[in-house]
Design a protein around this motif. Sequence first.
Motif, PDB file in Angstrom:
ATOM      1  N   ARG A  40      -3.665   8.080   0.328  1.00 28.93           N
ATOM      2  CA  ARG A  40      -2.370   8.593   0.773  1.00 28.93           C
ATOM      3  C   ARG A  40      -1.590   9.016  -0.455  1.00 28.93           C
ATOM      4  NH1 ARG A  40      -2.874   3.644   3.503  1.00 28.93           N
ATOM      5  NH2 ARG A  40      -3.755   3.969   5.556  1.00 28.93           N
ATOM      6  N   VAL A  41      -1.329  10.305  -0.565  1.00 31.73           N
ATOM      7  CA  VAL A  41      -0.645  10.834  -1.732  1.00 31.73           C
ATOM      8  C   VAL A  41       0.869  10.801  -1.519  1.00 31.73           C
ATOM      9  CG1 VAL A  41      -0.430  12.839  -3.249  1.00 31.73           C
ATOM     10  CG2 VAL A  41      -2.630  12.265  -2.269  1.00 31.73           C
ATOM     11  N   ASN A  42       1.332  11.112  -0.312  1.00 27.33           N
ATOM     12  CA  ASN A  42       2.775  11.146  -0.029  1.00 27.33           C
ATOM     13  C   ASN A  42       3.337   9.732   0.063  1.00 27.33           C
ATOM     14  OD1 ASN A  42       2.041  13.733   0.288  1.00 27.33           O
ATOM     15  ND2 ASN A  42       2.674  13.917   2.410  1.00 27.33           N
ATOM     16  N   LYS A  43       4.592   9.590  -0.308  1.00 31.80           N
ATOM     17  CA  LYS A  43       5.234   8.290  -0.235  1.00 31.80           C
ATOM     18  C   LYS A  43       5.415   7.847   1.215  1.00 31.80           C
ATOM     19  CE  LYS A  43       8.427   6.186  -3.161  1.00 31.80           C
ATOM     20  NZ  LYS A  43       9.594   6.289  -4.011  1.00 31.80           N
ATOM     21  N   GLU A  44       5.663   8.788   2.123  1.00 28.85           N
ATOM     22  CA  GLU A  44       5.836   8.451   3.536  1.00 28.85           C
ATOM     23  C   GLU A  44       4.550   7.875   4.119  1.00 28.85           C
ATOM     24  OE1 GLU A  44       6.425  11.775   2.549  1.00 28.85           O
ATOM     25  OE2 GLU A  44       8.515  11.321   2.057  1.00 28.85           O
ATOM     26  N   ASN A  45       3.435   8.464   3.760  1.00 28.12           N
ATOM     27  CA  ASN A  45       2.148   7.969   4.269  1.00 28.12           C
ATOM     28  C   ASN A  45       1.801   6.601   3.683  1.00 28.12           C
ATOM     29  OD1 ASN A  45       1.890  10.273   5.741  1.00 28.12           O
ATOM     30  ND2 ASN A  45       0.477  11.259   4.318  1.00 28.12           N
ATOM     31  N   ARG A  46       2.169   6.362   2.428  1.00 30.97           N
ATOM     32  CA  ARG A  46       1.893   5.060   1.825  1.00 30.97           C
ATOM     33  C   ARG A  46       2.737   3.964   2.457  1.00 30.97           C
ATOM     34  NH1 ARG A  46       2.007   7.740  -3.621  1.00 30.97           N
ATOM     35  NH2 ARG A  46       4.175   7.111  -3.576  1.00 30.97           N
ATOM     36  N   ALA A  47       3.943   4.303   2.879  1.00 26.91           N
ATOM     37  CA  ALA A  47       4.825   3.314   3.484  1.00 26.91           C
ATOM     38  C   ALA A  47       4.366   2.927   4.884  1.00 26.91           C
ATOM     39  CB  ALA A  47       6.251   3.851   3.540  1.00 26.91           C
ATOM     40  N   ALA A  48       3.502   3.729   5.485  1.00 27.12           N
ATOM     41  CA  ALA A  48       3.052   3.456   6.852  1.00 27.12           C
ATOM     42  C   ALA A  48       2.162   2.224   6.931  1.00 27.12           C
ATOM     43  CB  ALA A  48       2.303   4.673   7.396  1.00 27.12           C
ATOM     44  N   GLY A  49       1.567   1.810   5.836  1.00 24.40           N
ATOM     45  CA  GLY A  49       0.696   0.632   5.855  1.00 24.40           C
ATOM     46  C   GLY A  49      -0.678   0.975   6.377  1.00 24.40           C
ATOM     47  N   ILE A  50      -1.242   0.082   7.163  1.00 20.76           N
ATOM     48  CA  ILE A  50      -2.589   0.284   7.709  1.00 20.76           C
ATOM     49  C   ILE A  50      -2.501   1.205   8.918  1.00 20.76           C
ATOM     50  CG2 ILE A  50      -4.569  -0.837   8.776  1.00 20.76           C
ATOM     51  CD1 ILE A  50      -3.897  -3.310   7.129  1.00 20.76           C
ATOM     52  N   LEU A  51      -3.261   2.259   8.889  1.00 20.70           N
ATOM     53  CA  LEU A  51      -3.264   3.226   9.992  1.00 20.70           C
ATOM     54  C   LEU A  51      -4.500   3.021  10.848  1.00 20.70           C
ATOM     55  CD1 LEU A  51      -2.261   6.431   8.013  1.00 20.70           C
ATOM     56  CD2 LEU A  51      -0.773   4.948   9.357  1.00 20.70           C
ATOM     57  N   GLU A  52      -4.365   3.247  12.114  1.00 23.18           N
ATOM     58  CA  GLU A  52      -5.493   3.208  13.050  1.00 23.18           C
ATOM     59  C   GLU A  52      -5.981   4.641  13.247  1.00 23.18           C
ATOM     60  OE1 GLU A  52      -6.793   0.436  14.243  1.00 23.18           O
ATOM     61  OE2 GLU A  52      -5.287  -0.802  13.255  1.00 23.18           O
ATOM     62  N   ASN A  53      -6.708   5.160  12.280  1.00 27.70           N
ATOM     63  CA  ASN A  53      -7.169   6.547  12.328  1.00 27.70           C
ATOM     64  C   ASN A  53      -8.698   6.594  12.295  1.00 27.70           C
ATOM     65  OD1 ASN A  53      -7.372   5.648   9.745  1.00 27.70           O
ATOM     66  ND2 ASN A  53      -6.330   7.365   8.791  1.00 27.70           N
ATOM     67  N   PHE A  54      -9.298   6.083  13.357  1.00 27.27           N
ATOM     68  CA  PHE A  54     -10.757   6.019  13.407  1.00 27.27           C
ATOM     69  C   PHE A  54     -11.392   7.405  13.509  1.00 27.27           C
ATOM     70  CE2 PHE A  54      -9.344   1.917  15.202  1.00 27.27           C
ATOM     71  CZ  PHE A  54      -9.837   1.111  14.199  1.00 27.27           C
ATOM     72  N   GLU A  55     -10.735   8.318  14.242  1.00 27.42           N
ATOM     73  CA  GLU A  55     -11.284   9.678  14.391  1.00 27.42           C
ATOM     74  C   GLU A  55     -11.311  10.396  13.046  1.00 27.42           C
ATOM     75  OE1 GLU A  55      -8.578   8.712  16.273  1.00 27.42           O
ATOM     76  OE2 GLU A  55      -9.713   8.113  18.042  1.00 27.42           O
ATOM     77  N   GLU A  56     -10.253  10.239  12.273  1.00 21.88           N
ATOM     78  CA  GLU A  56     -10.209  10.883  10.966  1.00 21.88           C
ATOM     79  C   GLU A  56     -11.272  10.305  10.036  1.00 21.88           C
ATOM     80  OE1 GLU A  56      -6.909  11.955   7.532  1.00 21.88           O
ATOM     81  OE2 GLU A  56      -6.400  10.575   9.142  1.00 21.88           O
ATOM     82  N   GLY A  57     -11.477   9.009  10.096  1.00 20.34           N
ATOM     83  CA  GLY A  57     -12.525   8.380   9.294  1.00 20.34           C
ATOM     84  C   GLY A  57     -13.909   8.833   9.706  1.00 20.34           C
ATOM     85  N   GLN A  58     -14.117   9.005  11.005  1.00 23.85           N
ATOM     86  CA  GLN A  58     -15.410   9.502  11.506  1.00 23.85           C
ATOM     87  C   GLN A  58     -15.658  10.928  11.027  1.00 23.85           C
ATOM     88  OE1 GLN A  58     -17.377   7.457  13.029  1.00 23.85           O
ATOM     89  NE2 GLN A  58     -19.004   8.863  13.493  1.00 23.85           N
ATOM     90  N   ARG A  59     -14.637  11.767  11.064  1.00 24.76           N
ATOM     91  CA  ARG A  59     -14.773  13.145  10.574  1.00 24.76           C
ATOM     92  C   ARG A  59     -15.083  13.167   9.083  1.00 24.76           C
ATOM     93  NH1 ARG A  59      -9.870  14.566  13.160  1.00 24.76           N
ATOM     94  NH2 ARG A  59      -8.990  14.579  11.074  1.00 24.76           N
ATOM     95  N   TYR A  60     -14.458  12.263   8.326  1.00 24.32           N
ATOM     96  CA  TYR A  60     -14.690  12.218   6.880  1.00 24.32           C
ATOM     97  C   TYR A  60     -16.111  11.761   6.567  1.00 24.32           C
ATOM     98  CZ  TYR A  60     -14.323  10.857   2.007  1.00 24.32           C
ATOM     99  OH  TYR A  60     -14.536  10.732   0.660  1.00 24.32           O
ATOM    100  N   SER A  61     -16.587  10.741   7.267  1.00 30.89           N
ATOM    101  CA  SER A  61     -17.907  10.205   6.940  1.00 30.89           C
ATOM    102  C   SER A  61     -19.037  11.075   7.474  1.00 30.89           C
ATOM    103  CB  SER A  61     -18.055   8.782   7.471  1.00 30.89           C
ATOM    104  OG  SER A  61     -18.025   8.792   8.877  1.00 30.89           O
ATOM    105  N   GLU A  62     -18.818  11.793   8.540  1.00 30.71           N
ATOM    106  CA  GLU A  62     -19.846  12.669   9.114  1.00 30.71           C
ATOM    107  C   GLU A  62     -19.562  14.123   8.759  1.00 30.71           C
ATOM    108  OE1 GLU A  62     -22.599  11.672  10.592  1.00 30.71           O
ATOM    109  OE2 GLU A  62     -21.969   9.601  10.271  1.00 30.71           O
ATOM    110  N   HIS A  63     -19.605  14.439   7.486  1.00 31.75           N
ATOM    111  CA  HIS A  63     -19.331  15.795   7.038  1.00 31.75           C
ATOM    112  C   HIS A  63     -20.532  16.699   7.286  1.00 31.75           C
ATOM    113  CE1 HIS A  63     -21.601  14.679   3.451  1.00 31.75           C
ATOM    114  NE2 HIS A  63     -20.873  13.571   3.447  1.00 31.75           N
ATOM    115  N   GLY A  64     -20.367  17.981   7.034  1.00 32.20           N
ATOM    116  CA  GLY A  64     -21.382  18.981   7.353  1.00 32.20           C
ATOM    117  C   GLY A  64     -22.700  18.785   6.634  1.00 32.20           C
ATOM    118  N   PHE A  65     -22.668  18.404   5.375  1.00 27.87           N
ATOM    119  CA  PHE A  65     -23.906  18.220   4.618  1.00 27.87           C
ATOM    120  C   PHE A  65     -24.720  17.067   5.173  1.00 27.87           C
ATOM    121  CE2 PHE A  65     -26.275  16.680   0.839  1.00 27.87           C
ATOM    122  CZ  PHE A  65     -27.067  17.798   0.680  1.00 27.87           C
ATOM    123  N   ARG A  66     -24.046  15.996   5.562  1.00 22.39           N
ATOM    124  CA  ARG A  66     -24.753  14.857   6.151  1.00 22.39           C
ATOM    125  C   ARG A  66     -25.381  15.240   7.495  1.00 22.39           C
ATOM    126  NH1 ARG A  66     -21.985   9.148   5.911  1.00 22.39           N
ATOM    127  NH2 ARG A  66     -22.590   9.490   3.779  1.00 22.39           N
TER     128      ARG A  66
END
Length: 88
Positions: A40-66
Amino acid sequence: MAASRWIRPEVYPLFAAVGTVVGICTMQLVRNITTNPEVRVNKENRAAGILENFEEGQRYSEHGFRKFIRNRPPEVMPSVNKFFSDPK
């Protein structure tokens, strides 16, 4: 005169190899900063704490090359491996 003393044709492959490695490292750092859900680069995003963003994590780990490599055999050069491993 000084440039000809320090930059010789014998070191061009070394420059190319180091340049490639620096490019790969830069690409990975930019990819992590821009798309990693844990960074999290923005200060607002860092202040949010732990996020429940499983879809975003799935998109990151399952990239096109994989996805491209998933159904391929784990061989670098299959034809060379087949030539040396299959007796005729």
